[in-house]
Design a protein around this motif. Sequence first.
Motif, short mmCIF file in Angstrom:
data_model
loop_
_atom_site.label_atom_id
_atom_site.label_comp_id
_atom_site.label_asym_id
_atom_site.label_seq_id
_atom_site.Cartn_x
_atom_site.Cartn_y
_atom_site.Cartn_z
N HIS A 1 6.49 -9.13 -14.62
CA HIS A 1 6.73 -8.36 -15.85
C HIS A 1 7.57 -7.11 -15.62
O HIS A 1 7.76 -6.32 -16.54
CB HIS A 1 5.42 -8.04 -16.59
CG HIS A 1 4.36 -7.39 -15.77
ND1 HIS A 1 3.07 -7.85 -15.71
CD2 HIS A 1 4.38 -6.28 -15.01
CE1 HIS A 1 2.34 -7.06 -14.94
NE2 HIS A 1 3.11 -6.10 -14.50
N LYS A 2 8.07 -6.93 -14.42
CA LYS A 2 9.04 -5.86 -14.18
C LYS A 2 10.44 -6.46 -14.15
O LYS A 2 10.96 -6.85 -15.19
CB LYS A 2 8.67 -5.10 -12.91
CG LYS A 2 7.39 -4.28 -13.12
CD LYS A 2 6.97 -3.53 -11.89
CE LYS A 2 5.69 -2.73 -12.19
NZ LYS A 2 5.11 -2.18 -10.95
N ASP B 1 4.27 -4.50 -0.37
CA ASP B 1 4.23 -4.33 -1.82
C ASP B 1 5.67 -4.20 -2.32
O ASP B 1 6.30 -3.16 -2.15
CB ASP B 1 3.41 -3.09 -2.18
CG ASP B 1 3.35 -2.86 -3.69
OD1 ASP B 1 4.08 -3.54 -4.44
OD2 ASP B 1 2.56 -1.98 -4.12
N SER C 1 -1.01 -9.19 -12.44
CA SER C 1 -0.27 -7.94 -12.22
C SER C 1 -0.02 -7.76 -10.73
O SER C 1 -0.60 -8.48 -9.90
CB SER C 1 -1.10 -6.76 -12.72
OG SER C 1 -2.31 -6.68 -11.96
N ALA C 2 0.79 -6.76 -10.41
CA ALA C 2 0.99 -6.43 -9.00
C ALA C 2 -0.30 -5.86 -8.40
O ALA C 2 -0.57 -6.05 -7.21
CB ALA C 2 2.13 -5.43 -8.84
N THR C 3 -1.09 -5.19 -9.22
CA THR C 3 -2.38 -4.71 -8.71
C THR C 3 -3.20 -5.90 -8.22
O THR C 3 -3.78 -5.87 -7.12
CB THR C 3 -3.14 -3.98 -9.83
OG1 THR C 3 -2.36 -2.86 -10.26
CG2 THR C 3 -4.50 -3.49 -9.34
N HIS D 1 1.31 2.50 -2.65
CA HIS D 1 1.09 2.63 -4.09
C HIS D 1 -0.40 2.72 -4.40
O HIS D 1 -1.23 2.10 -3.72
CB HIS D 1 1.70 1.42 -4.80
CG HIS D 1 1.77 1.54 -6.30
ND1 HIS D 1 0.79 1.06 -7.12
CD2 HIS D 1 2.71 2.09 -7.10
CE1 HIS D 1 1.13 1.30 -8.39
NE2 HIS D 1 2.29 1.92 -8.40
N ASP E 1 5.97 -8.39 -9.06
CA ASP E 1 5.63 -8.44 -10.48
C ASP E 1 6.67 -9.25 -11.22
O ASP E 1 7.88 -9.05 -11.02
CB ASP E 1 5.62 -7.02 -11.07
CG ASP E 1 4.22 -6.57 -11.47
OD1 ASP E 1 3.40 -7.44 -11.81
OD2 ASP E 1 3.97 -5.35 -11.45
N ASN F 1 5.94 -0.66 1.84
CA ASN F 1 6.44 -0.68 0.47
C ASN F 1 7.93 -1.03 0.43
O ASN F 1 8.74 -0.39 1.07
CB ASN F 1 6.20 0.66 -0.23
CG ASN F 1 5.02 0.55 -1.18
OD1 ASN F 1 3.87 0.64 -0.75
ND2 ASN F 1 5.30 0.30 -2.45
N VAL G 1 7.92 4.07 -5.97
CA VAL G 1 8.14 4.34 -7.39
C VAL G 1 8.90 5.63 -7.70
O VAL G 1 9.41 5.79 -8.81
CB VAL G 1 6.80 4.35 -8.17
CG1 VAL G 1 6.19 2.95 -8.19
CG2 VAL G 1 5.82 5.34 -7.56
N ALA H 1 6.59 -4.84 -5.62
CA ALA H 1 6.33 -5.09 -7.04
C ALA H 1 7.64 -5.26 -7.83
O ALA H 1 7.81 -6.23 -8.56
CB ALA H 1 5.50 -3.97 -7.64
N PHE H 2 8.56 -4.32 -7.64
CA PHE H 2 9.88 -4.52 -8.24
C PHE H 2 10.95 -4.68 -7.16
O PHE H 2 11.92 -5.40 -7.33
CB PHE H 2 10.24 -3.37 -9.20
CG PHE H 2 10.32 -2.02 -8.53
CD1 PHE H 2 11.50 -1.52 -8.06
CD2 PHE H 2 9.16 -1.24 -8.37
CE1 PHE H 2 11.56 -0.28 -7.44
CE2 PHE H 2 9.21 0.00 -7.75
CZ PHE H 2 10.42 0.48 -7.28
N SER I 1 -2.10 1.30 -6.46
CA SER I 1 -2.75 0.01 -6.75
C SER I 1 -3.20 -0.71 -5.48
O SER I 1 -4.12 -1.53 -5.52
CB SER I 1 -1.83 -0.88 -7.58
OG SER I 1 -0.70 -1.26 -6.82
C1 PLP Z 1 4.12 -1.26 -10.82
C2 PLP Z 1 3.72 -1.27 -9.38
C3 PLP Z 1 2.47 -1.72 -8.98
C4 PLP Z 1 1.38 -2.10 -9.97
O1 PLP Z 1 1.83 -3.06 -10.85
P1 PLP Z 1 0.93 -3.56 -12.07
O2 PLP Z 1 1.64 -4.79 -12.50
O3 PLP Z 1 0.97 -2.47 -13.09
O4 PLP Z 1 -0.42 -3.81 -11.57
C5 PLP Z 1 2.21 -1.79 -7.64
N1 PLP Z 1 3.12 -1.40 -6.72
C6 PLP Z 1 4.32 -0.95 -7.07
C7 PLP Z 1 5.30 -0.53 -6.02
C8 PLP Z 1 4.67 -0.86 -8.42
O5 PLP Z 1 5.89 -0.41 -8.78
#
Ligand code: PLP
Length: 473
Positions: free
Chosen positions: A295-296, A264, A143-145, A187, A293, A235, A239, A266-267, A189
């Motif tokens: 999965h996003k 970060d 995961s992104a975490t 974030h 990520d 970032n 989000v 993630a997306f 995480s």
């Molecule tokens: C979704 C997200 C995360 C965490 O992602 P997971 O895959 O749920 O662990 C971390 N940072 C950002 C910016 C996100 O959008």
Amino acid sequence: MADPLHELDSAAQPLALVHDAAAPYLASLATRPVVDPDAAKLLDGLGGALPETGTGGPETVERLLGIGTAAATASSGPRFFHFVTGGATPAALAADWTAALLDQNAFARISSPLAHEVETVALDWLRQLVGLPDGWGGALVGSATFANFTSLACATHWWGERQGVDVADTGLVGLPRMPVLSGGYVHSSSRKALQMLGHGRNTVEVFARDGVGRVDLAALERRLAGCGPAVIIANAGEVNAGDFDPLADLADLAGRYGAWLHVDGAFGLFAAVSPRSRHLTDGIERADSITADGHKWLNVPYESGFALIREPSRLGRAFGMPGAPYLPGPQDPAGGYGLFGPESSRRSRAMPIWATLAAYGRAGYREMVERHLDLAQRLARLVDEAPDLERLADVPLCIVCFRARPHGVPEKDLDDLNRKLGADLLADGRVFAGTTVYDGKVALRPAIVNWRTTATDVDAFVAVVRSLVARLV
Ligand SMILES: *Cc1c(COP(=O)(O)O)cnc(C)c1O
């Protein structure tokens, strides 16, 4: 049924049941509600005492499919705008089944040369997809975490070196606090990663210049100038509204003060896939580590995050497991990714990534990202045109932050009304989006990253939201 050995000759039979259920389920995703409130009672069928004598593979899988296809949250469908949630492309989904079929241990070359090679190619294709230079490496994680954890573990090891300590060997005991600086977009995480790494989540010092969380560069620089080696968390895509920290400015500061820059994305890293949004990521190539990520926005199944590291050898130093005589070491040619990240035994999560990139290529991903950029602008326009809705933020990427603001409702009552709207939306179940607090105001923040989502779904989303607003006033 007792010992699974009795199913030796019919091991593929339960798989055939899954295959049979797949087509109708996938076809239903276009129109089914995200959640069917009536299906909740089916979950009782999962429980009871642990069976003494099992029902065997086929009957059991039939039962799971019956409950699952009715009670699943259709988050892989086109009308799930909550969080930032992708689906699974056809190639990725089939490759995920393949990964399960082959059941490889992607720990090391010695456990599976196939998994090792697929992972090597997948990581390099991801690097190329987002335009990072040769030499970057990485780790696929759950995961992104965990990508934030992996990146910040490398940062911690780097920082320990500056204190004259190998923290992988001896830990943080006796060292001062590692300074971690960020704007307000950090974030939760990343905080969780810092808490898992022993720094504590409150170690993050936030420098924000407004209620939205935009970074206060001058204040962050003053702190950097006085604190010695530090870690900056930026970032790329926050989000609430999909906004970006000014990565090039933060890279300048990291360069000037010798800091580690972690991004970060993630997306938001996938903004780099389109020339229309790539500028948002300018400067990211000067980062030391990046989270994203799969999965996003990549639309591969869970659990699929990845960390990209400018100096990949840092992964082995932070995550190697020297001293177990039955395991290869980080430099051993028989070694592999289990020594470059937090997990040891791991599934071949590279297979869906490899397959989706092989199937649709750079152009396919650019087209999909640009469709989502267009859909986000369409959603913004529909919000702007609706007299009962109010957009709260610009839409640089794929998230539209807005709230209901029906005529005649005083400002002081709007937070309650929007909280109620958010709850009604989830209870209704036809479309899904979550609420947040943006600049002190309760708001909805639908995110568009699913490969199946089209204009019809976006229009349906706005229609459902407005029908629920009408019932609230
Ligand atoms: C979704 C997200 C995360 C965490 O992602 P997971 O895959 O749920 O662990 C971390 N940072 C950002 C910016 C996100 O959008």
